[in-house]
Design a protein around this motif. Structure first.
Motif, PDB file in Angstrom:
ATOM      1  N   GLN A 241      49.214  32.787  47.354  1.00  0.00           N
ATOM      2  CA  GLN A 241      49.560  33.216  46.015  1.00  0.00           C
ATOM      3  C   GLN A 241      48.578  32.251  44.831  1.00  0.00           C
ATOM      4  OE1 GLN A 241      51.766  32.819  48.119  1.00  0.00           O
ATOM      5  NE2 GLN A 241      53.271  34.842  48.031  1.00  0.00           N
ATOM      6  N   ASP A 242      48.605  30.925  45.489  1.00  0.00           N
ATOM      7  CA  ASP A 242      47.765  29.992  44.684  1.00  0.00           C
ATOM      8  C   ASP A 242      46.149  30.225  44.876  1.00  0.00           C
ATOM      9  OD1 ASP A 242      47.655  27.892  42.771  1.00  0.00           O
ATOM     10  OD2 ASP A 242      46.942  26.641  44.917  1.00  0.00           O
ATOM     11  N   ALA A 243      45.734  30.693  46.011  1.00  0.00           N
ATOM     12  CA  ALA A 243      44.588  31.060  46.313  1.00  0.00           C
ATOM     13  C   ALA A 243      43.867  32.252  45.236  1.00  0.00           C
ATOM     14  CB  ALA A 243      44.322  31.271  47.824  1.00  0.00           C
ATOM     15  N   LEU A 244      44.922  33.229  45.378  1.00  0.00           N
ATOM     16  CA  LEU A 244      44.540  34.438  44.712  1.00  0.00           C
ATOM     17  C   LEU A 244      44.633  34.162  43.204  1.00  0.00           C
ATOM     18  CD1 LEU A 244      46.808  36.766  46.783  1.00  0.00           C
ATOM     19  CD2 LEU A 244      44.440  36.978  46.424  1.00  0.00           C
ATOM     20  N   ARG A 245      45.550  33.248  42.903  1.00  0.00           N
ATOM     21  CA  ARG A 245      45.553  32.821  41.332  1.00  0.00           C
ATOM     22  C   ARG A 245      44.113  31.914  40.944  1.00  0.00           C
ATOM     23  NH1 ARG A 245      45.405  28.183  38.916  1.00  0.00           N
ATOM     24  NH2 ARG A 245      45.838  26.840  40.695  1.00  0.00           N
ATOM     25  N   ILE A 246      43.788  31.294  41.736  1.00  0.00           N
ATOM     26  CA  ILE A 246      42.431  30.713  41.726  1.00  0.00           C
ATOM     27  C   ILE A 246      41.104  31.303  41.788  1.00  0.00           C
ATOM     28  CG2 ILE A 246      40.883  28.886  43.004  1.00  0.00           C
ATOM     29  CD1 ILE A 246      43.282  27.290  43.808  1.00  0.00           C
ATOM     30  N   GLY A 247      41.294  32.486  42.635  1.00  0.00           N
ATOM     31  CA  GLY A 247      40.322  33.450  42.774  1.00  0.00           C
ATOM     32  C   GLY A 247      40.156  34.279  41.349  1.00  0.00           C
ATOM     33  N   ARG A 248      41.297  34.403  40.574  1.00  0.00           N
ATOM     34  CA  ARG A 248      41.286  35.251  39.275  1.00  0.00           C
ATOM     35  C   ARG A 248      40.699  34.454  38.405  1.00  0.00           C
ATOM     36  NH1 ARG A 248      43.836  39.263  37.912  1.00  0.00           N
ATOM     37  NH2 ARG A 248      44.807  38.282  35.846  1.00  0.00           N
ATOM     38  N   ARG A 249      41.100  33.119  38.226  1.00  0.00           N
ATOM     39  CA  ARG A 249      40.410  32.188  37.348  1.00  0.00           C
ATOM     40  C   ARG A 249      38.839  31.916  37.444  1.00  0.00           C
ATOM     41  NH1 ARG A 249      42.159  32.424  33.298  1.00  0.00           N
ATOM     42  NH2 ARG A 249      41.239  30.477  32.582  1.00  0.00           N
ATOM     43  N   ILE A 250      38.443  31.879  38.745  1.00  0.00           N
ATOM     44  CA  ILE A 250      36.941  31.848  38.976  1.00  0.00           C
ATOM     45  C   ILE A 250      36.302  33.216  38.410  1.00  0.00           C
ATOM     46  CG2 ILE A 250      35.231  32.124  40.856  1.00  0.00           C
ATOM     47  CD1 ILE A 250      37.085  30.582  42.828  1.00  0.00           C
ATOM     48  N   VAL A 251      36.679  34.213  38.675  1.00  0.00           N
ATOM     49  CA  VAL A 251      36.359  35.680  37.891  1.00  0.00           C
ATOM     50  C   VAL A 251      36.543  35.398  36.382  1.00  0.00           C
ATOM     51  CG1 VAL A 251      36.544  37.873  37.635  1.00  0.00           C
ATOM     52  CG2 VAL A 251      36.876  36.845  39.907  1.00  0.00           C
ATOM     53  N   ALA A 252      37.366  34.821  35.958  1.00  0.00           N
ATOM     54  CA  ALA A 252      37.556  34.846  34.537  1.00  0.00           C
ATOM     55  C   ALA A 252      36.332  33.909  34.000  1.00  0.00           C
ATOM     56  CB  ALA A 252      38.864  34.291  34.049  1.00  0.00           C
ATOM     57  N   ARG A 253      36.131  32.859  34.590  1.00  0.00           N
ATOM     58  CA  ARG A 253      34.996  32.193  34.095  1.00  0.00           C
ATOM     59  C   ARG A 253      33.618  32.269  34.563  1.00  0.00           C
ATOM     60  NH1 ARG A 253      37.610  28.528  30.417  1.00  0.00           N
ATOM     61  NH2 ARG A 253      39.492  27.645  31.238  1.00  0.00           N
ATOM     62  N   LEU A 254      33.119  33.386  35.242  1.00  0.00           N
ATOM     63  CA  LEU A 254      31.988  34.001  35.312  1.00  0.00           C
ATOM     64  C   LEU A 254      31.111  34.299  34.189  1.00  0.00           C
ATOM     65  CD1 LEU A 254      32.752  36.407  38.400  1.00  0.00           C
ATOM     66  CD2 LEU A 254      31.665  34.070  38.598  1.00  0.00           C
ATOM     67  N   ASN A 255      31.704  34.388  33.191  1.00  0.00           N
ATOM     68  CA  ASN A 255      31.056  34.934  31.903  1.00  0.00           C
ATOM     69  C   ASN A 255      30.117  36.205  32.323  1.00  0.00           C
ATOM     70  OD1 ASN A 255      30.107  34.811  29.476  1.00  0.00           O
ATOM     71  ND2 ASN A 255      28.197  33.632  29.726  1.00  0.00           N
ATOM     72  N   HIS A 256      30.659  37.076  33.293  1.00  0.00           N
ATOM     73  CA  HIS A 256      29.963  38.384  33.836  1.00  0.00           C
ATOM     74  C   HIS A 256      30.359  39.484  32.805  1.00  0.00           C
ATOM     75  CE1 HIS A 256      28.045  40.423  37.001  1.00  0.00           C
ATOM     76  NE2 HIS A 256      28.853  41.333  36.796  1.00  0.00           N
ATOM     77  N   ARG A 257      29.293  40.174  32.440  1.00  0.00           N
ATOM     78  CA  ARG A 257      29.504  41.065  31.056  1.00  0.00           C
ATOM     79  C   ARG A 257      28.760  42.471  31.816  1.00  0.00           C
ATOM     80  NH1 ARG A 257      28.685  36.454  28.105  1.00  0.00           N
ATOM     81  NH2 ARG A 257      30.343  36.155  26.553  1.00  0.00           N
ATOM     82  N   LYS A 258      29.163  43.512  31.371  1.00  0.00           N
ATOM     83  CA  LYS A 258      28.740  44.780  31.722  1.00  0.00           C
ATOM     84  C   LYS A 258      27.341  44.868  30.883  1.00  0.00           C
ATOM     85  CE  LYS A 258      31.759  48.456  31.956  1.00  0.00           C
ATOM     86  NZ  LYS A 258      31.889  48.748  33.115  1.00  0.00           N
ATOM     87  N   GLU A 259      26.183  45.478  31.599  1.00  0.00           N
ATOM     88  CA  GLU A 259      24.950  45.810  31.058  1.00  0.00           C
ATOM     89  C   GLU A 259      24.575  47.016  30.725  1.00  0.00           C
ATOM     90  OE1 GLU A 259      22.056  43.744  33.372  1.00  0.00           O
ATOM     91  OE2 GLU A 259      23.308  41.983  33.868  1.00  0.00           O
ATOM     92  N   GLY A 260      25.492  47.897  31.015  1.00  0.00           N
ATOM     93  CA  GLY A 260      25.127  49.412  30.812  1.00  0.00           C
ATOM     94  C   GLY A 260      25.559  49.721  29.752  1.00  0.00           C
TER      95      GLY A 260
END
Length: 524
Positions: A241-260
């Motif tokens: 569960q902690d690993a999945l929480r960390i995974g979600r935080r990594i994605v939240a910090r990606l600054n990844h935006r839709k370009e379409g």
């Protein structure tokens, strides 16, 4: 459409029967490696692959599972030992691929590899961050000859995605050994779990045999060692569960935006999606109007038809699905004539000029044959349509709802023409031609050959052969067979069509919708 008609009721009953068959396969998928394997997995304090995905994606967000029926009909378990699809994680659409360790330890067999490569292609084409939930014993050794050489592409894809600016994340839940160690090794972000993750090129027995060195799992490739000493682990988690929480935080910090393009206002269709069950007859030789499908799928049932009086065997036009603009090409009469081919060619050029994605609804027996049509240029015009599909650079989605035979399958953007997504209804069939026609061709050629050489010919045996060939082709034309070969991205309930297409268009819009078309529209 008269939903009270006898024909509608018969078609709906046939579709429900096909969906019942799918439900039986879905039950196999849900069972994973079986009750004993799942129970043994849980006793180790571990979540199943699907539970891991459920905790990773945002609450109440959809998960569009892709290629779920891979390996159906083969020597390997249906699903191919891996669960994959598109889910929203911390507000970002991601490709999620999870090994299922309850099936042969999550090892990679030939169908697993084919499915994994398809999922990576989708992530690459649509610029979706890739999250791998890793727990695998590596290659399925009895099938290593089919896995080892092409398997290197899985790691090449990770490098290519990283170079293209598409984030790659590995969360390691158990073993990731030998070649599998390169999955986290080549990912941008790596999460490991204390006392659970094991990543090494060679385990203790192999190391002892090769070097004489005696070591244990933890000191050789445990999470603590990789977090503190080797630096392979970027994050050390307490538990799953902690690993999945960390995974979600990594994605939240990606600054990844839709370009379409952003979707416009959304309006529900005027007609019920439930009625999609009765549109396609069980006998695909009976024609049906694809506009009835569109009226229950596109926003507001609003469809602007292009060239409706010319080449009426094809329906082309513009609509929106969940707010996303789309050009639609649909077979209306099955056979494609020269007029239809020219009309579709022009329409594809316009869609490219306008940077509008294209949706192809398949129900075709192929291009028209016969002396009159050959003289009229059917090869030339059919080739124009295939050429237009081949060189079109806007995103394509294909949906097989009826027949999809011969070169018509190619002209309608079949799998070989790289649609971003390809789905099928349970009613669909696809092959070189229909089973009866193919069987007749083969047996007729055999009879003519025997007569030409003056050899005796047994009509009774030939009829038995014809029946056997027809049965074989019919079986190989069915969607489950093709889905097992990973020739589609999933068989969907017709009532889910609007949702699946909307999710697909949203995923496509993660990257820019572009076209390199610089010429004007010309008529042929």
């Amino acid at each position: 459409m008269d939903t009270g008609a006898e024909e509608y009721a018969a078609a709906a009953a046939a579709m429900r029967a096909k969906l019942q068959e799918l439900d039986e396969v879905n039950a196999q998928l849900a069972a994973a490696g079986g009750e004993k394997a799942v129970e043994r997995h849980r006793k180790r304090g571990k979540l199943t692959a699907r539970e891991r995905i459920d905790l990773l994606v945002d609450r109440d967000a959809p998960f569009l599972e892709l290629c779920p029926y891979a390996a159906w009909g083969s020597d390997f378990p249906v699903g191919a030992s891996v669960v994959g699809g598109i889910g929203v994680v911390s507000g970002v659409e991601c490709m999620i691929v999870a090994n299922d360790p309850t099936i042969a330890g999550g090892t990679t067999n030939p169908r697993t590899l084919k499915k994994q490569l398809r999922l990576k292609d989708i992530a690459m084409e649509n610029r979706l961050p890739m999250i791998s939930l890793v727990e695998s014993g590596g290659a399925n050794l009895p099938t290593q000859s089919e896995v080892f050489i092409p398997g290197g592409a899985t790691f090449r894809h990770l490098a290519e995605m990283s170079k293209a600016g598409i984030p790659t994340i590995s969360i390691v839940f158990g073993n990731s050994t030998a070649g599998g160690a390169y999955q986290p090794g080549m990912s941008d972000h790596v999460v490991m779990i204390e006392q659970q993750s094991k990543v090494f090129l060679g385990g203790p027995p192999l190391v002892k045999a090769a070097t004489g060195e005696v070591s244990d799992d933890e000191s050789l490739g445990g999470a603590q060692m990789h977090a503190r000493t080797s630096g392979l682990a970027d994050y050390l988690a307490r538990d799953e569960q902690d690993a999945l929480r960390i995974g979600r935080r990594i994605v939240a910090r990606l600054n990844h935006r839709k370009e379409g393009p952003a979707p416009g206002p959304v309006a529900a269709p005027l007609h019920s999606g439930e009625e999609l069950l009765g549109i396609v007859p069980e006998d695909l030789r009976i024609p049906f109007d694809p506009r009835e499908v569109l009226a229950r799928v596109v926003d507001g049932s609003d469809f602007d038809e292009f060239k409706p009086l010319y080449g009426s065997g094809m329906v082309t036009g513009w609509a929106r699905i969940h707010g996303y603009p789309v050009g639609i090409v649909a077979n209306s009469k099955g056979v494609i004539f020269s007029e239809e081919a020219q009309k579709v060619t022009q329409f594809i050029q316009i869609a490219n000029r306008q940077r509008t994605p294209l949706l192809f609804l398949h129900n075709t027996t192929g291009y028209m044959v016969g002396r009159k049509y050959e003289e009229g240029g059917i090869i030339k015009h059919g080739s124009m349509m295939v050429n237009a599909v081949s060189t079109s650079t806007v995103p394509h989605i294909s949906l097989l709802i009826g027949a999809s035979y011969g070169a018509g399958h190619y002209g309608m953007c079949g799998r070989a023409y790289n649609p971003r997504f390809l789905f099928a209804w349970p009613s669909a069939k696809s092959a070189v031609m229909g089973g009866a026609q193919l069987a007749d061709v083969v047996t007729s050629v055999a009879k003519a050959s025997a007569e030409a050489r003056g050899l005796p010919f047994d009509d009774e045996k030939n009829e038995l052969r014809r029946a056997a060939i027809e049965k074989q082709i019919e079986a190989e034309s069915l969607p489950l067979f093709l889905s097992g070969m990973v020739y589609d991205d999933g068989i969907i309930d017709p009532r889910d069509t609007r949702t699946v297409l909307g999710l697909s268009l949203s995923a496509i819009a993660t990257g820019p919708v572009e076209s390199d078309r610089t010429y004007g529209i010309f008529r042929m």
